[in-house]
Design a protein around this motif. Sequence first.
Motif, mmCIF file in Angstrom:
data_model
loop_
_atom_site.group_PDB
_atom_site.id
_atom_site.type_symbol
_atom_site.label_atom_id
_atom_site.label_comp_id
_atom_site.label_asym_id
_atom_site.label_seq_id
_atom_site.Cartn_x
_atom_site.Cartn_y
_atom_site.Cartn_z
ATOM 1 N N UNK A 182 0.838 -1.210 0.000
ATOM 2 C CA UNK A 182 0.000 0.000 0.000
ATOM 3 C C UNK A 182 0.870 1.257 0.000
ATOM 4 N N UNK A 183 1.990 1.172 0.672
ATOM 5 C CA UNK A 183 2.902 2.308 0.796
ATOM 6 C C UNK A 183 3.587 2.634 -0.535
ATOM 7 N N UNK A 184 3.590 1.673 -1.453
ATOM 8 C CA UNK A 184 4.311 1.836 -2.717
ATOM 9 C C UNK A 184 3.875 3.078 -3.493
ATOM 10 N N UNK A 185 2.591 3.413 -3.432
ATOM 11 C CA UNK A 185 2.110 4.553 -4.214
ATOM 12 C C UNK A 185 2.749 5.867 -3.758
ATOM 13 N N UNK A 186 3.146 5.940 -2.494
ATOM 14 C CA UNK A 186 3.771 7.167 -2.003
ATOM 15 C C UNK A 186 5.206 7.314 -2.527
ATOM 16 N N UNK A 187 5.805 6.197 -2.957
ATOM 17 C CA UNK A 187 7.175 6.240 -3.467
ATOM 18 C C UNK A 187 7.257 6.867 -4.850
ATOM 19 N N UNK A 188 6.129 7.167 -5.446
ATOM 20 C CA UNK A 188 6.143 7.832 -6.742
ATOM 21 C C UNK A 188 6.603 9.284 -6.623
ATOM 22 N N UNK A 189 6.587 9.817 -5.394
ATOM 23 C CA UNK A 189 7.074 11.181 -5.168
ATOM 24 C C UNK A 189 8.578 11.156 -4.935
ATOM 25 N N UNK A 190 9.321 11.941 -5.702
ATOM 26 C CA UNK A 190 10.784 11.898 -5.660
ATOM 27 C C UNK A 190 11.352 12.109 -4.268
ATOM 28 N N UNK A 191 10.886 13.163 -3.581
ATOM 29 C CA UNK A 191 11.474 13.467 -2.281
ATOM 30 C C UNK A 191 11.160 12.383 -1.266
ATOM 31 N N UNK A 192 9.938 11.846 -1.296
ATOM 32 C CA UNK A 192 9.578 10.763 -0.387
ATOM 33 C C UNK A 192 10.453 9.547 -0.642
ATOM 34 N N UNK A 193 10.626 9.201 -1.925
ATOM 35 C CA UNK A 193 11.426 8.027 -2.273
ATOM 36 C C UNK A 193 12.860 8.160 -1.766
ATOM 37 N N UNK A 194 13.440 9.345 -1.936
ATOM 38 C CA UNK A 194 14.824 9.566 -1.517
ATOM 39 C C UNK A 194 14.977 9.391 -0.006
ATOM 40 N N UNK A 195 14.077 10.018 0.759
ATOM 41 C CA UNK A 195 14.216 9.963 2.214
ATOM 42 C C UNK A 195 13.781 8.618 2.781
ATOM 43 N N UNK A 196 12.915 7.918 2.095
ATOM 44 C CA UNK A 196 12.573 6.559 2.523
ATOM 45 C C UNK A 196 13.799 5.661 2.415
ATOM 46 N N UNK A 197 14.536 5.776 1.309
ATOM 47 C CA UNK A 197 15.750 4.960 1.154
ATOM 48 C C UNK A 197 16.784 5.304 2.220
ATOM 49 N N UNK A 198 16.942 6.584 2.507
ATOM 50 C CA UNK A 198 17.886 6.993 3.545
ATOM 51 C C UNK A 198 17.467 6.460 4.908
ATOM 52 N N UNK A 199 16.175 6.534 5.192
ATOM 53 C CA UNK A 199 15.678 6.052 6.474
ATOM 54 C C UNK A 199 15.772 4.542 6.569
ATOM 55 N N UNK A 200 15.501 3.860 5.465
ATOM 56 C CA UNK A 200 15.627 2.397 5.442
ATOM 57 C C UNK A 200 17.053 1.986 5.777
ATOM 58 N N UNK A 201 18.011 2.683 5.184
ATOM 59 C CA UNK A 201 19.421 2.378 5.463
ATOM 60 C C UNK A 201 19.745 2.581 6.943
ATOM 61 N N UNK A 202 19.186 3.633 7.541
ATOM 62 C CA UNK A 202 19.460 3.929 8.948
ATOM 63 C C UNK A 202 18.823 2.918 9.893
ATOM 64 N N UNK A 203 17.698 2.324 9.487
ATOM 65 C CA UNK A 203 16.947 1.452 10.389
ATOM 66 C C UNK A 203 17.156 -0.031 10.148
ATOM 67 N N UNK A 204 17.714 -0.391 9.002
ATOM 68 C CA UNK A 204 17.872 -1.820 8.709
ATOM 69 C C UNK A 204 18.835 -2.482 9.683
ATOM 70 N N UNK A 205 19.795 -1.720 10.220
ATOM 71 C CA UNK A 205 20.710 -2.283 11.210
ATOM 72 C C UNK A 205 19.943 -2.810 12.422
ATOM 73 N N UNK A 206 18.962 -2.036 12.878
ATOM 74 C CA UNK A 206 18.176 -2.446 14.036
ATOM 75 C C UNK A 206 17.360 -3.690 13.724
#
Length: 493
Positions: A182-206
Motif C-alpha cells: 500500500x505504501x508503494x504509491x507514495x514512493x512515486x514522489x521523488x522526495x519521499x522516495x529519496x528519504x525513505x531509502x535513507x531512512x531504510x538504510x538507517x533502520x535496517x541495522x536495528x
Amino acid sequence: MALPGDDNVKKSCTDGKRSASYKETIRTKAELVLQSRKHANELFDVLEYLQSEEENEVIFAINACQKIFCALMERGDLYVGQLPKEKEILEGDRDVVEKYKMFIRHRYNDCIELLQDCMDHEAYQVKESALCVLMKFAVVEGKHSLQEQNWSEHSNFPFELIEAVVQGLLSEKEDMALLISRFQEFLEMDDVRYYVMSSFRNNINKVMSRNQQVDWLPLSHLRLIMKHHKRAFEQMWLTFLKYKLPASMYKKVLVILHDSILPYMNNPTLMIDFLTAAYDVGGAISLLALNGLFVLIHEHNLDYPEFYKKLYNLLDPSVFHMKYRARFFHLANIFLSSSHLPAYLVAAFIKRLSRLALTAPPTALLIVLPFICNLIRRHPSCRVLIHRPMPCNDPYVMEEEDPAQCRALESSLWELQTLQSHYHPAVAKAAKAINQPLPEAEDELGKLLELSTFELMERDLKNPRQSVPLEFDPANGLLQSPREVVGMHFSLE
C-alpha cells in the motif's frame, strides 16, 4: 415475556447507539478544538480513542486526527522550531499564544506516536488508515514546516516523520508486506522516495540485529529509483546485503538483481562480496549468484577469472533432479554461448555432462544431449572428442575441480556412444546425432527445458504403435527356433 430474537434486537440497538455515540462524541470534540483555543484539552479525549479496543472507534479517531491537525498546521497553530519539554512550557516569559502552540505541537507528537502504534494493530484497516494519515501529515508538514528555516541537508522535508513511518513498516512484530504494498504509491514522489531509502538504510541495522528472519521484506517495492537517487539507493542495498540472509531472501534479491538493482547503482561491482557469499550457499542460490556475476562481467567489466570454474563445479548429478533444472540449463546455455571460450574449457563441460548423462533420467537426457551438440557446433575444435576412438583408460579426471586440469580434450565421447543403446528410443535417437555431421543450426532447447516425465510418457503413448520383435529368429516350434532344429542330432521318432 421475552420473545425469540429479543436479545438480538436489543444487542443490535445497543450496538447502534454505541456506534452513534462514539462518532458523535469524537466529531463534537474535533469541532470544539477547531472552533476555539479554550477547547484545546478536548484533544486528550480524541487521542484516547486511538487506544480503544474497538476497531471502528480507532479508525474514526484516526480520521478525526487528520482533520484536526491538518487544519491546525495550515492555520499556523503548531509551534515552529525546537520544541521545549512540556514541563518547561510554563517556565519563562511566554505569552498565551506561544504556550498554546507548544501544547498543540506536543499533542501532535503524541498523535504521531499513537499512529505509529496503530501500524502494528492486528486489523489491516487500522494499519492502512494510520499509514495514510501519517503520509498526509508529511505532505502538510512539507508545505507548513515545523522546523526553523535553514540550509541543512533535509531542508523543510519532514524527515523525522518519514523515519517514524519506515520504523513502523520495519516492525519485528508483524508481517508488513501487505502494508508496504500500500505504501508503494507514495514512493512515486521523488522526495519521499529519496528519504525513505535513507531512512531504510538507517533502520535496517536495528531490524537485522533483532531478527534475522526477514523473509517478508517485499524487495520488489524498492525498485523505483531516479538517477539522482543512485547514491542513496546503493548505500541502502549495500547496508542491507552485508548481513547473512535466509535462503529465501537470497533468492528474492538474486532474482531481481540484474534488472532492478545493478542498473541503478553508481558502482555495481560493489556487489561482488554479496554474490560471492551467495554462491557459497549452494543449490539454486549458487546458480543465481553466478547469473549476477555474469552480468557484472559482461556489462560492467568485472574481472572474475573464477567464474567458469565455479560454474563447472555446479555440475553434479543433482542438477538433473532439482526443480531448478530448466533454469540451470537456460543460464548455462547463456554462460557458454560465446564462441571465444577456449577449447579446453568447453571440452571440460562437454565431457563432464557426458559422464553425468550415464545416470541421468530420460527427461534430463533429452536436454543434455542437444545441449552438448550445440556446444560442439559453437566450438568445432571440440569435434575431436567425437572422432577419437574410445580409449582403454579414459584420461579425463572427473574429480578434478579445475576444468583446465581435467584433461577433457584428451578424451572421447564414449558415453554418448553408450547412450545410443539406451532403453528409451528418443534418448537413443538423440545420442546418435553425433554419428552424422551436425547441421549448422542449433537445436532449440526451449521446449525441452520444461519437459516432464508425465509429458514424455504422454508423447510416447500418442505415437502410432509398431510391432516389436520378441525374438531375433521367428519361432517354428513350441520352444525351438529353426536354427536349433537344424543343430539337433537325435530323432523325434
